[in-house]
Write an enzyme that holds these catalytic residues in place. Structure first.
Site, PDB file in Angstrom:
ATOM      1  N   ARG A 185       0.867  -1.163   0.093  1.00  0.00           N
ATOM      2  CA  ARG A 185      -0.088   0.026  -0.077  1.00  0.00           C
ATOM      3  C   ARG A 185       0.978   1.185   0.136  1.00  0.00           C
ATOM      4  NH1 ARG A 185      -3.210  -3.358  -0.578  1.00  0.00           N
ATOM      5  NH2 ARG A 185      -5.453  -3.424  -0.058  1.00  0.00           N
TER       6      ARG A 185
ATOM      7  N   SER B 216     -10.892  -0.152   3.099  1.00  0.00           N
ATOM      8  CA  SER B 216     -10.264  -0.357   4.218  1.00  0.00           C
ATOM      9  C   SER B 216      -9.834   1.084   4.834  1.00  0.00           C
ATOM     10  CB  SER B 216      -8.951  -1.140   4.138  1.00  0.00           C
ATOM     11  OG  SER B 216      -9.109  -2.279   3.727  1.00  0.00           O
TER      12      SER B 216
ATOM     13  N   GLU C 265      -5.547   4.444   5.946  1.00  0.00           N
ATOM     14  CA  GLU C 265      -5.056   4.125   4.567  1.00  0.00           C
ATOM     15  C   GLU C 265      -5.558   4.983   3.548  1.00  0.00           C
ATOM     16  OE1 GLU C 265      -6.204   0.844   1.176  1.00  0.00           O
ATOM     17  OE2 GLU C 265      -7.072   2.780   1.852  1.00  0.00           O
TER      18      GLU C 265
END
Ligand code: EPU
Length: 337
Positions: free
Chosen positions: A157, A235, A329
């Site tokens: 990520r 998320s 995130e």
């Protein structure tokens, strides 16, 4: 800006433009940079949490289109997609044309140009596995350049683009796919189970796409205007990657995924759930998705501040219970946790 984010949150922009043309996009960014006007580039708006005050600067919606396909040897294709192309349309096309490598990334909301920024991943694949290069406008040198996969510095990520968010505007992404009708080896247990396949097995691309879409739908991770469980940014926290000592102090039944560097990835959703924030936790306006503890959702009339309050409560509760500090995130604009 609530109209351009999947959370349907965010106050007004000083200026909002829709850019369908690359030259014009670069010119706009250049002009804003000359006058020190802040710039926010928006693709699908699926990973953005924008403050209730909005954005006091230029907001450019990236709507450039076009997909170019070239053969690459007998069993490969090079596919260059403009940043504004819809990600899942590209995945659907890949699956129907026998391009292998992004089938497990089905059903992810957002645009192609956003995918390299946080190295989008799901169900055992990540875009870093198939990206050959990224063409970007470099706001520092005021030039357009092509970054190789290695230059993008991808990790979980994360990428160069995410770490230096004001430097690049992604213009297009070139993928290298192999050609065939079987998927990449299945690398995610839950997906393998739903396919009735073993880890490492290859199955038809269409089956993988369908199975992933079903799994995502079951978690509220496929956008549906009628379903508030999908009014989220996916998320909300990354999965923590812990060193061995920190991982050892988690309960025995906490998920543990050993990483190549010896560290251990655990599950943010599990930590949240087991810190007392079950699915659906929250208020009438903002709550954890009733289908997945890691998605924070706007039930229709929330403010960004209310969403962030819930995020802080969850982060602090997890830290108190497990000593692990969760990190957001999605990109926060004009706001902090
Ligand atoms: N779990 C719970 N409670 C829940 C949901 C999950 O305890 O409500 C636990 C379970 O033990 C489960 C584990 O969490 O086995 C992992 O859950 P899941 O398989 O759904 O994956 P995840 O780690 O929560 C990641 C990505 C998702 C991606 C899925 C599938 C991150 C931060 N999230 O979620 O990506 O779709 O894996 O690959 O890496 C996103 O980035 O926005 C996103 C949705």
């Amino acid at each position: 800006l609530a109209q351009v984010t999947t959370l349907r949150l965010g106050g007004p922009a000083r200026t909002l433009v829709e850019e369908t043309d690359e030259e014009s996009l670069i010119e706009r960014i250049g002009l804003a940079d000359e006058t020190d006007e802040p710039v926010l580039l928006v693709g699908g708006g699926s990973n953005l949490v924008i403050a209730d005050d909005g954005f006091d600067g230029l907001v450019a919606l990236i709507r450039t289109r076009g997909i170019d396909v070239r053969e690459d040897g007998p069993d490969g294709v090079l596919v260059t997609a403009q940043a504004g192309e819809n990600w899942d349309d590209l995945v659907a096309r890949a699956v129907s044309e026998d391009w292998v490598g992004i089938e497990a990334l089905s059903g992810i909301p957002g645009s192609v140009g956003a995918t390299p920024i946080q190295n989008v991943g799901a169900y055992g694949q990540q875009v870093a596995d198939t990206i050959l290069s990224v063409r970007a406008y470099d706001r520092r040198t005021r030039r357009v350049g092509e970054l190789t996969n290695a230059q993008c510095e991808f990790s979980y990520r994360d990428s160069l683009f995410k770490r230096d968010p004001r430097r690049y505007a992604v213009l297009s992404v070139t993928f290298r796919f192999s050609v065939g009708d079987l998927s990449m080896p299945i690398g995610y247990r839950e997906l393998a189970a739903s396919l009735g396949a073993a880890i490492g097995e290859r199955t038809p691309l269409q089956r993988v796409r369908r199975a992933v879409l079903d799994l995502r739908r079951g978690k509220g991770m496929v956008l549906d205007a009628e379903d508030h469980d999908t009014w989220s940014a996916g998320s909300f926290f990354t999965n923590p990657i812990l060193d061995a000592d920190a991982a050892a102090s988690l309960p025995d039944d906490a998920p543990r995924f050993p990483q190549p560097d010896g560290r251990i990835k655990t599950s943010a959703a599990w930590l949240i759930d087991h810190a007392g924030f079950a699915k659906g936790y929250g208020t009438e306006r903002v709550r954890l998705s009733t289908k997945h503890a890691l998605a924070l959702t706007n039930r229709g009339s929330a403010t960004t501040e209310q969403l962030l309050d819930l995020a802080r409560e969850v982060r602090d509760g997890v830290e108190k219970r497990f000593g692990v500090r969760l990190v957001n995130e999605p990109v926060l604009v004009g706001a902090e946790l």
